[in-house]
Design a protein around this motif. Structure first.
Motif, short mmCIF file in Angstrom:
data_model
loop_
_atom_site.label_atom_id
_atom_site.label_comp_id
_atom_site.label_asym_id
_atom_site.label_seq_id
_atom_site.Cartn_x
_atom_site.Cartn_y
_atom_site.Cartn_z
N GLY A 10 0.81 -1.21 0.00
CA GLY A 10 0.00 0.00 0.00
C GLY A 10 0.84 1.26 0.00
O GLY A 10 0.54 2.21 -0.73
N LEU A 11 1.91 1.27 0.80
CA LEU A 11 2.80 2.43 0.82
C LEU A 11 3.53 2.61 -0.51
O LEU A 11 3.71 3.73 -0.98
N ALA A 17 2.13 6.67 -6.85
CA ALA A 17 1.06 7.50 -7.41
C ALA A 17 1.49 8.96 -7.51
O ALA A 17 0.94 9.72 -8.29
N CYS A 18 2.50 9.33 -6.74
CA CYS A 18 2.99 10.71 -6.77
C CYS A 18 4.03 10.94 -7.86
O CYS A 18 4.43 12.07 -8.10
N ALA A 19 4.49 9.86 -8.51
CA ALA A 19 5.53 9.97 -9.52
C ALA A 19 5.02 10.69 -10.75
O ALA A 19 3.89 10.49 -11.19
#
Length: 93
Positions: A10-11, A17-19
């Motif tokens: 999950g982490l 997802a921020c990439a």
């Protein structure tokens, strides 16, 4: 055990997802390296990396490139053609 793996995955998903790729690194021009150049650059990566240690004019990754297709070709070149999947699948016994 499962909870630890789920938290780790999950982490990793949350962080990835921020990439974001820098806009200057992607080109829509027809002359920008695409899938086939990415495949070739991935295949010659070990040699280019050694060369880049001694010559600043040698790069292991083309910028700007066509984006996702170049990245996919680069990944395949490193893992499949470069022997990554072959050496990782050998049995040890």
């Amino acid at each position: 055990m499962f909870q630890r793996i789920a938290i780790t995955v999950g982490l990793a998903v949350l962080l990835s997802a921020c990439a974001n790729q820098i806009d200057a690194g992607v080109s829509a021009e027809a002359s920008a390296p695409g899938f086939w150049w990415g495949l070739w650059h991935g295949f010659v990566f070990p040699f280019a990396w050694i060369g880049s240690l001694f010559d600043p004019n040698i790069a292991v990754y083309a910028v700007p490139n066509s984006g996702g297709w170049y990245d996919f070709g680069f990944f395949l070149g490193i893992t499949v053609l470069g022997g990554g999947s072959f050496f990782g699948s050998k049995s040890r016994g």
